[in-house]
Design a protein around this motif. Structure first.
Motif, short mmCIF file in Angstrom:
data_model
loop_
_atom_site.label_atom_id
_atom_site.label_comp_id
_atom_site.label_asym_id
_atom_site.label_seq_id
_atom_site.Cartn_x
_atom_site.Cartn_y
_atom_site.Cartn_z
N ILE A 287 0.78 -1.13 -0.10
CA ILE A 287 0.02 -0.11 -0.09
C ILE A 287 1.15 1.32 0.07
O ILE A 287 0.71 2.25 -0.71
N ALA A 288 1.90 1.29 0.73
CA ALA A 288 2.84 2.36 0.64
C ALA A 288 3.25 2.49 -0.61
O ALA A 288 3.46 3.68 -1.04
N GLU A 289 3.73 1.56 -1.27
CA GLU A 289 4.03 1.67 -2.63
C GLU A 289 3.28 2.25 -3.63
O GLU A 289 3.53 2.92 -4.49
N TYR A 290 2.05 1.71 -3.36
CA TYR A 290 1.05 2.23 -4.25
C TYR A 290 0.74 3.81 -4.11
O TYR A 290 0.46 4.50 -5.05
N GLU A 291 0.78 4.03 -3.05
CA GLU A 291 0.44 5.70 -2.62
C GLU A 291 1.50 6.50 -3.20
O GLU A 291 1.58 7.52 -3.68
N ARG A 292 2.67 5.80 -3.12
CA ARG A 292 3.75 6.58 -3.68
C ARG A 292 3.88 6.88 -5.23
O ARG A 292 3.80 8.04 -5.74
N ARG A 293 3.44 5.70 -5.75
CA ARG A 293 2.96 5.62 -7.23
C ARG A 293 1.59 6.85 -7.28
O ARG A 293 1.97 7.41 -8.34
N ARG A 294 0.70 6.69 -6.61
CA ARG A 294 -0.47 7.42 -6.80
C ARG A 294 0.15 8.92 -6.93
O ARG A 294 -0.46 9.79 -7.57
N LEU A 295 1.22 9.62 -6.10
CA LEU A 295 1.65 10.63 -6.06
C LEU A 295 2.38 11.06 -7.14
O LEU A 295 2.26 12.26 -7.67
N GLU A 296 2.96 9.97 -7.78
CA GLU A 296 3.78 10.17 -8.94
C GLU A 296 2.88 10.40 -10.08
O GLU A 296 3.00 11.48 -10.84
N PHE A 297 1.80 9.73 -10.11
CA PHE A 297 0.86 10.09 -11.30
C PHE A 297 0.16 11.63 -11.07
O PHE A 297 0.00 12.16 -11.95
N LYS A 298 -0.01 11.90 -9.70
CA LYS A 298 -0.55 13.32 -9.71
C LYS A 298 0.55 14.40 -9.95
O LYS A 298 0.20 15.33 -10.68
N ALA A 299 1.63 14.08 -9.84
CA ALA A 299 2.82 14.89 -10.31
C ALA A 299 2.82 15.06 -11.81
O ALA A 299 2.88 15.99 -12.28
N ARG A 300 2.78 14.00 -12.61
CA ARG A 300 2.75 14.13 -13.95
C ARG A 300 1.38 14.82 -14.61
O ARG A 300 1.51 15.54 -15.19
N ARG A 301 0.17 14.85 -13.80
CA ARG A 301 -0.81 15.49 -14.04
C ARG A 301 -0.66 16.94 -13.87
O ARG A 301 -0.74 17.67 -14.70
N ASP A 302 0.15 17.34 -12.89
CA ASP A 302 0.42 18.65 -12.32
C ASP A 302 1.31 19.46 -13.22
O ASP A 302 1.42 20.58 -13.61
N TYR A 303 2.09 18.58 -13.96
CA TYR A 303 3.01 19.09 -14.94
C TYR A 303 2.45 19.11 -15.96
O TYR A 303 2.30 20.23 -16.99
N PHE A 304 1.80 18.10 -16.56
CA PHE A 304 1.44 17.84 -18.15
C PHE A 304 0.07 18.82 -18.56
O PHE A 304 0.23 19.24 -19.58
N ILE A 305 -0.67 18.89 -17.60
CA ILE A 305 -1.91 19.54 -18.23
C ILE A 305 -1.80 20.89 -18.24
O ILE A 305 -2.21 21.66 -19.27
N PRO A 306 -1.09 21.68 -17.27
CA PRO A 306 -0.72 23.25 -17.62
C PRO A 306 0.06 23.21 -18.91
O PRO A 306 -0.12 24.12 -19.42
N ALA A 307 0.98 22.18 -19.12
CA ALA A 307 1.74 22.40 -20.35
C ALA A 307 1.05 22.60 -21.72
O ALA A 307 1.26 23.11 -22.55
N LEU A 308 -0.04 21.58 -21.48
CA LEU A 308 -1.08 21.32 -22.73
C LEU A 308 -1.85 22.86 -22.98
O LEU A 308 -1.96 23.11 -23.78
N ASN A 309 -2.32 23.39 -21.64
CA ASN A 309 -2.94 24.60 -21.83
C ASN A 309 -2.20 25.56 -22.56
O ASN A 309 -2.72 26.56 -23.23
N GLN A 310 -0.91 25.65 -22.12
CA GLN A 310 0.07 26.62 -22.69
C GLN A 310 0.14 26.66 -24.23
O GLN A 310 0.40 27.70 -25.02
N LEU A 311 -0.10 25.38 -24.66
CA LEU A 311 0.14 24.87 -26.10
C LEU A 311 -1.00 25.04 -26.88
O LEU A 311 -1.28 24.94 -28.32
N GLY A 312 -2.08 25.58 -26.22
CA GLY A 312 -3.41 25.70 -27.01
C GLY A 312 -4.15 24.44 -26.93
O GLY A 312 -5.21 24.46 -27.48
#
Length: 394
Positions: A287-312
């Motif tokens: 469970i600790a590993e799954y939670e670490r991975r969940r936070l990694e998925f969130k970090a990817r979201r937080d990086y990628f979606i603003p980048a998409l928005n900036q590109l139109g």
């Protein structure tokens, strides 16, 4: 050979046509400066963690490979019950949990147990195409109701009430959703269920991405509402066991015998090795590993979606779960001299060696404007994708 009417009613899975084209191009450009990057598949890049792999190995070596009961291993049902209690603070008795050969089998069992020929099931547009095809395979009719960004691309109680007709049997929802990554607000979901219950209908909800929620306001199971809710879940997404083909469903007590009979005849049981392996998913270390991975998925979201928005490539609703970005490609398509998400996806494939999913599979309500990016890939791959998009769209 004459095909059944049922088979002819199932639409093609168009995303696979795009995937085949991307794989063919990937072979051509392999070894070059810009090998193909795949952001089209909704599959975690993580695999089962060590304890799960070790449990599978032990089961194989111990010869634990014979059939289990159709409802699944009692120990696994108890572990899932405990997971609901610990994570969501609700009591889901193990007797109501049915282990299945993936969420797909769970949806098939639910539809076959509850839908008769001609029954209508209300679903949001956009939504995952296979879910409506399960309804079709049970000889029901999936009725897609257009949704908007203001509604988080989810159904509302008002829309369910307005769309309910003489043949309506119930609703099939997903929260968080594929392709949007958005969830239904718990209060609205409760109102939807009240509308459905007032008409003696069914509330079936796909919760396979529930473990990958990033906002406490939405990351709650529909099972907290009522014992009559039917919840579908899976070991594929949060638990990173896609190819193991293991899932579960939670059903009312009265439905268990019917589902058991269907499961006995259609599947006998889910994979025995996968079930023994899944017991290790609930160990604290896992469970600790799954939670670490969940936070990694969130970090990817937080990086990628603003980048998409900036590109139109505007993502009108920030996803609160899963690993998708549902982006309006209208502006970006114009820059590339193409129209619609289908042609835009092929243009990215050819010009940027970037594979994504056009909106065509997910419905008809303005889906030609949208593409789905999967962020179930490494941060390095996402950064490379943004760089490629910037080169052709900047």
């Amino acid at each position: 050979m004459k095909l059944s009417t049922r088979a002819q009613r199932i639409e093609p899975f168009y995303v696979m046509e795009v995937a085949k084209a991307a794989q063919a191009l990937a072979r051509e450009v392999a070894g070059g400066h810009d090998p193909m990057v795949f952001l089209n598949i909704g599959e975690p890049d993580f695999t089962a963690p060590p304890l799960v792999q070790e449990a599978a190995d032990r089961a194989i070596r111990a010869g634990l490979s014979q059939y289990t009961p159709a409802l699944g291993l009692d120990a696994l049902r108890e572990h899932i019950s405990g997971w609901y209690a610990e994570r969501f603070g609700i009591d889901v008795p193990a007797r109501r949990i049915v282990i299945t050969a993936g969420a797909s089998a769970a949806l098939q069992l639910a539809c076959l147990a509850l839908i008769d020929a001609g029954d209508e099931i209300l679903m949001p547009d956009p939504s995952y195409p296979c879910n409506r095809h399960f309804v079709t395979a049970a000889q029901g009719e999936a009725v897609l109701i257009p949704t908007t960004a203001e509604e988080r691309f989810q159904l509302s109680a008002a829309k369910v009430d307005a769309a309910w007709g003489a043949r309506t049997r119930g609703v099939l929802l997903a929260s968080p959703s594929n392709p949007t990554g958005t969830s239904i607000a718990p209060a609205e979901l409760r109102r939807i269920h009240e509308v459905v219950q007032a008409r003696g209908g069914l509330t079936i909800i796909d919760e396979i991405y529930l473990g990958l929620s990033y906002d406490a306001a939405y990351g709650q199971t529909a099972l907290a509402i009522d014992d009559h809710v039917i919840s579908i879940n899976s070991f594929s997404k949060y638990f990173n066991m896609t190819g193991w083909r293991l899932g579960w469903m939670v059903v009312p007590d009265a439905l268990v015998p019917a589902v058991e009979r269907l499961a006995q005849n259609l599947f006998i049981c889910a994979s025995t090795i996968a079930q023994h392996a899944a017991l290790a998913c609930f160990a604290p270390e896992s469970i600790a590993e799954y939670e670490r991975r969940r936070l990694e998925f969130k970090a990817r979201r937080d990086y990628f979606i603003p980048a998409l928005n900036q590109l139109g490539l505007t993502v009108p609703v920030m996803p609160d779960g899963a690993f998708y970005a549902w982006a309006d490609c209208t502006q970006a398509a114009e820059k590339l001299g193409v129209q619609g998400s289908w042609d835009f996806a092929y243009a990215l494939m050819q010009r940027a060696h970037l594979a994504i999913t056009p909106g065509r599979d997910f419905g008809t309500a303005e889906t030609a404007r949208y593409v789905r990016f999967s962020t179930a890939n490494s941060m390095a791959q996402l950064q490379e994708s943004v760089a490629r998009l910037a080169r052709i769209l900047g």
